[in-house]
Design a protein around this motif. Structure first.
Motif, PDB file in Angstrom:
ATOM      1  N   LEU A  73       1.168  -2.356   0.321  1.00  0.00           N
ATOM      2  CA  LEU A  73       2.481  -1.808  -0.031  1.00  0.00           C
ATOM      3  C   LEU A  73       3.384  -1.762   1.187  1.00  0.00           C
ATOM      4  O   LEU A  73       4.533  -2.230   1.154  1.00  0.00           O
ATOM      5  CB  LEU A  73       2.287  -0.414  -0.630  1.00  0.00           C
ATOM      6  N   LEU A  74       2.873  -1.221   2.288  1.00  0.00           N
ATOM      7  CA  LEU A  74       3.690  -1.068   3.496  1.00  0.00           C
ATOM      8  C   LEU A  74       3.977  -2.410   4.155  1.00  0.00           C
ATOM      9  O   LEU A  74       5.079  -2.642   4.665  1.00  0.00           O
ATOM     10  CB  LEU A  74       2.989  -0.123   4.465  1.00  0.00           C
ATOM     11  N   LEU A  75       3.016  -3.323   4.135  1.00  0.00           N
ATOM     12  CA  LEU A  75       3.251  -4.654   4.703  1.00  0.00           C
ATOM     13  C   LEU A  75       4.295  -5.429   3.901  1.00  0.00           C
ATOM     14  O   LEU A  75       5.076  -6.212   4.465  1.00  0.00           O
ATOM     15  CB  LEU A  75       1.940  -5.439   4.747  1.00  0.00           C
ATOM     16  N   GLY A 120       7.506  -2.523  -7.279  1.00  0.00           N
ATOM     17  CA  GLY A 120       7.593  -1.249  -6.581  1.00  0.00           C
ATOM     18  C   GLY A 120       6.285  -0.521  -6.391  1.00  0.00           C
ATOM     19  O   GLY A 120       6.274   0.665  -6.040  1.00  0.00           O
ATOM     20  N   TYR A 121       5.177  -1.194  -6.574  1.00  0.00           N
ATOM     21  CA  TYR A 121       3.864  -0.613  -6.300  1.00  0.00           C
ATOM     22  C   TYR A 121       2.877  -1.736  -5.991  1.00  0.00           C
ATOM     23  O   TYR A 121       3.145  -2.905  -6.275  1.00  0.00           O
ATOM     24  CB  TYR A 121       3.373   0.236  -7.481  1.00  0.00           C
ATOM     25  N   SER A 122       1.758  -1.372  -5.388  1.00  0.00           N
ATOM     26  CA  SER A 122       0.729  -2.359  -5.083  1.00  0.00           C
ATOM     27  C   SER A 122      -0.602  -1.880  -5.626  1.00  0.00           C
ATOM     28  O   SER A 122      -0.782  -0.704  -5.957  1.00  0.00           O
ATOM     29  CB  SER A 122       0.628  -2.582  -3.567  1.00  0.00           C
ATOM     30  N   VAL A 123      -1.539  -2.818  -5.691  1.00  0.00           N
ATOM     31  CA  VAL A 123      -2.866  -2.484  -6.193  1.00  0.00           C
ATOM     32  C   VAL A 123      -3.934  -3.024  -5.243  1.00  0.00           C
ATOM     33  O   VAL A 123      -3.700  -3.963  -4.481  1.00  0.00           O
ATOM     34  CB  VAL A 123      -3.112  -3.045  -7.609  1.00  0.00           C
ATOM     35  N   ASP A 124      -5.075  -2.399  -5.320  1.00  0.00           N
ATOM     36  CA  ASP A 124      -6.294  -2.878  -4.672  1.00  0.00           C
ATOM     37  C   ASP A 124      -7.320  -2.994  -5.789  1.00  0.00           C
ATOM     38  O   ASP A 124      -7.835  -1.995  -6.281  1.00  0.00           O
ATOM     39  CB  ASP A 124      -6.735  -1.875  -3.590  1.00  0.00           C
ATOM     40  N   ASP A 125      -7.567  -4.231  -6.209  1.00  0.00           N
ATOM     41  CA  ASP A 125      -8.492  -4.500  -7.308  1.00  0.00           C
ATOM     42  C   ASP A 125      -9.877  -4.792  -6.726  1.00  0.00           C
ATOM     43  O   ASP A 125     -10.309  -5.937  -6.679  1.00  0.00           O
ATOM     44  CB  ASP A 125      -7.979  -5.670  -8.145  1.00  0.00           C
ATOM     45  N   GLN A 126     -10.537  -3.734  -6.222  1.00  0.00           N
ATOM     46  CA  GLN A 126     -11.849  -3.848  -5.577  1.00  0.00           C
ATOM     47  C   GLN A 126     -11.800  -4.857  -4.417  1.00  0.00           C
ATOM     48  O   GLN A 126     -12.736  -5.619  -4.207  1.00  0.00           O
ATOM     49  CB  GLN A 126     -12.923  -4.241  -6.598  1.00  0.00           C
ATOM     50  N   GLY A 168     -16.293  -1.773  -6.468  1.00  0.00           N
ATOM     51  CA  GLY A 168     -16.443  -0.600  -7.322  1.00  0.00           C
ATOM     52  C   GLY A 168     -15.344   0.429  -7.176  1.00  0.00           C
ATOM     53  O   GLY A 168     -15.363   1.453  -7.867  1.00  0.00           O
ATOM     54  N   VAL A 169     -14.366   0.166  -6.294  1.00  0.00           N
ATOM     55  CA  VAL A 169     -13.257   1.113  -6.093  1.00  0.00           C
ATOM     56  C   VAL A 169     -11.936   0.359  -6.232  1.00  0.00           C
ATOM     57  O   VAL A 169     -11.730  -0.680  -5.588  1.00  0.00           O
ATOM     58  CB  VAL A 169     -13.328   1.782  -4.708  1.00  0.00           C
ATOM     59  N   ASN A 170     -11.053   0.853  -7.086  1.00  0.00           N
ATOM     60  CA  ASN A 170      -9.723   0.259  -7.197  1.00  0.00           C
ATOM     61  C   ASN A 170      -8.666   1.312  -6.897  1.00  0.00           C
ATOM     62  O   ASN A 170      -8.977   2.504  -6.792  1.00  0.00           O
ATOM     63  CB  ASN A 170      -9.507  -0.380  -8.575  1.00  0.00           C
ATOM     64  N   CYS A 171      -7.424   0.862  -6.757  1.00  0.00           N
ATOM     65  CA  CYS A 171      -6.402   1.760  -6.225  1.00  0.00           C
ATOM     66  C   CYS A 171      -5.013   1.274  -6.615  1.00  0.00           C
ATOM     67  O   CYS A 171      -4.777   0.069  -6.755  1.00  0.00           O
ATOM     68  CB  CYS A 171      -6.546   1.801  -4.705  1.00  0.00           C
ATOM     69  N   VAL A 172      -4.108   2.229  -6.789  1.00  0.00           N
ATOM     70  CA  VAL A 172      -2.689   1.923  -6.944  1.00  0.00           C
ATOM     71  C   VAL A 172      -1.929   2.734  -5.905  1.00  0.00           C
ATOM     72  O   VAL A 172      -2.298   3.875  -5.616  1.00  0.00           O
ATOM     73  CB  VAL A 172      -2.195   2.235  -8.376  1.00  0.00           C
ATOM     74  N   ALA A 173      -0.898   2.137  -5.309  1.00  0.00           N
ATOM     75  CA  ALA A 173      -0.140   2.800  -4.237  1.00  0.00           C
ATOM     76  C   ALA A 173       1.354   2.641  -4.467  1.00  0.00           C
ATOM     77  O   ALA A 173       1.820   1.584  -4.907  1.00  0.00           O
ATOM     78  CB  ALA A 173      -0.524   2.222  -2.883  1.00  0.00           C
ATOM     79  N   LEU A 174       2.097   3.708  -4.131  1.00  0.00           N
ATOM     80  CA  LEU A 174       3.549   3.716  -4.241  1.00  0.00           C
ATOM     81  C   LEU A 174       4.155   4.133  -2.904  1.00  0.00           C
ATOM     82  O   LEU A 174       3.516   4.842  -2.124  1.00  0.00           O
ATOM     83  CB  LEU A 174       4.019   4.682  -5.327  1.00  0.00           C
ATOM     84  N   PRO A 175       5.405   3.720  -2.642  1.00  0.00           N
ATOM     85  CA  PRO A 175       6.022   4.015  -1.346  1.00  0.00           C
ATOM     86  C   PRO A 175       6.497   5.458  -1.230  1.00  0.00           C
ATOM     87  O   PRO A 175       6.857   6.100  -2.222  1.00  0.00           O
ATOM     88  CB  PRO A 175       7.211   3.054  -1.296  1.00  0.00           C
ATOM     89  N   VAL A 176       6.491   5.945   0.005  1.00  0.00           N
ATOM     90  CA  VAL A 176       7.057   7.241   0.345  1.00  0.00           C
ATOM     91  C   VAL A 176       8.138   7.010   1.391  1.00  0.00           C
ATOM     92  O   VAL A 176       7.890   6.357   2.410  1.00  0.00           O
ATOM     93  CB  VAL A 176       5.992   8.206   0.896  1.00  0.00           C
ATOM     94  N   TYR A 177       9.328   7.509   1.134  1.00  0.00           N
ATOM     95  CA  TYR A 177      10.452   7.328   2.046  1.00  0.00           C
ATOM     96  C   TYR A 177      10.700   8.641   2.779  1.00  0.00           C
ATOM     97  O   TYR A 177      11.002   9.656   2.167  1.00  0.00           O
ATOM     98  CB  TYR A 177      11.705   6.905   1.272  1.00  0.00           C
ATOM     99  N   GLY A 178      10.564   8.587   4.115  1.00  0.00           N
ATOM    100  CA  GLY A 178      10.750   9.790   4.908  1.00  0.00           C
ATOM    101  C   GLY A 178      11.867   9.636   5.900  1.00  0.00           C
ATOM    102  O   GLY A 178      13.044   9.594   5.547  1.00  0.00           O
ATOM    103  N   ALA A 179      11.492   9.487   7.190  1.00  0.00           N
ATOM    104  CA  ALA A 179      12.487   9.418   8.259  1.00  0.00           C
ATOM    105  C   ALA A 179      13.357   8.173   8.168  1.00  0.00           C
ATOM    106  O   ALA A 179      14.496   8.169   8.617  1.00  0.00           O
ATOM    107  CB  ALA A 179      11.791   9.464   9.619  1.00  0.00           C
ATOM    108  N   ALA A 180      12.817   7.082   7.611  1.00  0.00           N
ATOM    109  CA  ALA A 180      13.593   5.851   7.450  1.00  0.00           C
ATOM    110  C   ALA A 180      13.818   5.634   5.955  1.00  0.00           C
ATOM    111  O   ALA A 180      12.995   5.020   5.283  1.00  0.00           O
ATOM    112  CB  ALA A 180      12.852   4.661   8.064  1.00  0.00           C
ATOM    113  N   PRO A 181      14.893   6.178   5.403  1.00  0.00           N
ATOM    114  CA  PRO A 181      15.058   6.212   3.949  1.00  0.00           C
ATOM    115  C   PRO A 181      15.201   4.860   3.270  1.00  0.00           C
ATOM    116  O   PRO A 181      15.067   4.780   2.050  1.00  0.00           O
ATOM    117  CB  PRO A 181      16.333   7.043   3.761  1.00  0.00           C
TER     118      PRO A 181
END
Length: 275
Positions: A165-167, A211-217, A222-235
């Protein structure tokens, strides 16, 4: 022989040479103290001097002096068995620093909500070079299987949902991805790991589009993941990423992706880019 003090560095060439030598020796000594400190962190039950000496690869007197310095500073301690471990002052500083991080305070309630909602582990991570660093983690309130990730732990960015996601927002072109990948092959953690610039670029384009990414194992079988961005100091650019990491047989990836809009709603302003 280690040097604990440096020359005052007068104009005399001999003194200058000695000062340069002392400076180099002091740097090596400092590096050794830090190596000892890092090794202590790997032994929550304590570690003996002989074992520490073997792990560091330095003479026993050198390691003993380093431990002495750390003990005087409160960063190391010695238990009743004579084994060394991290000191209470180190733990106090580490936890105080962690708790004071603005993003930790802001995302912790959200991580609690996500962990309870999905019965899986929620993370907040940032990008550090070619790796991601987990800044916060909340395990589910129940469940026999939990992830072994830790706050402060690292994983390769290219095979994690948070990393991809960040890359994706930092490497907008195929040329940028190729430069980031470089000549050395990326580690293949599982059969599903994306390792080529072309594969990653395609994944990054899809990530930016939806607007989101996944990690399909891709990082751990055996582990999968979904990730979304967080906007902080650099909006305008994500400064971090929130993810839900799930045991695949318990929570399929499709369950996570179907809930993306719900997660985005929970993020609120934190998940919204601002001009």
């Amino acid at each position: 022989m280690e040097h604990t003090q440096m020359s005052d560095g007068s104009a005399d060439p001999a003194n200058k040479k000695n000062a340069d030598h002392d400076d180099t020796s002091r740097l090596v000594g400092s590096d050794r103290v830090l190596a000892v400190l890092k090794e202590l962190a790997r032994h929550p039950d304590g570690v003996g001097l002989d074992e520490m000496t073997r792990a560091i690869g330095a003479p026993k007197p050198t390691v003993h002096r380093a431990l002495g310095s750390l003990r005087r500073a409160g960063l190391a301690d010695q238990d009743g068995r004579g084994r060394y471990l991290l000191g209470d002052e180190f733990l106090r500083m580490a936890f105080a620093h962690h708790e004071a991080r603005p993003e930790h305070v802001r995302v912790s309630p959200l991580l609690d909500t996500l962990a309870t909602r999905f019965g899986e582990t929620a993370h907040y991570a940032v990008l550090d070079g070619r790796e991601v660093v987990y800044r916060a983690k909340v395990d589910p309130p129940s469940g026999a299987v939990r992830l072994t990730s830790t706050v402060g732990g690292r994983n390769p960015a290219h095979c994690t949902a948070v990393g991809k996601l960040l890359l994706a927002y930092r490497l907008p072109t195929l040329e940028a991805v190729r430069d980031w990948v470089g000549a050395d092959p990326l580690p293949r953690r599982t059969p599903g790991t994306l390792c080529t610039a072309e594969e990653l670029h395609q994944a990054f384009e899809l990530t930016r589009e939806r607007g989101y990414s996944v990690d399909d194992q891709e990082n751990e079988t055996g582990v999968n993941c979904v990730a979304l961005p967080v906007y902080g100091a650099a909006p305008a650019v994500p400064t971090g990423s929130i993810s839900v990491s799930a045991v695949a047989y318990r929570t399929p990836l499709s369950t996570l992706t179907d809930a993306v809009e719900e997660i985005r709603g929970l993020l609120g302003v934190l998940g919204t880019a601002r001009p």
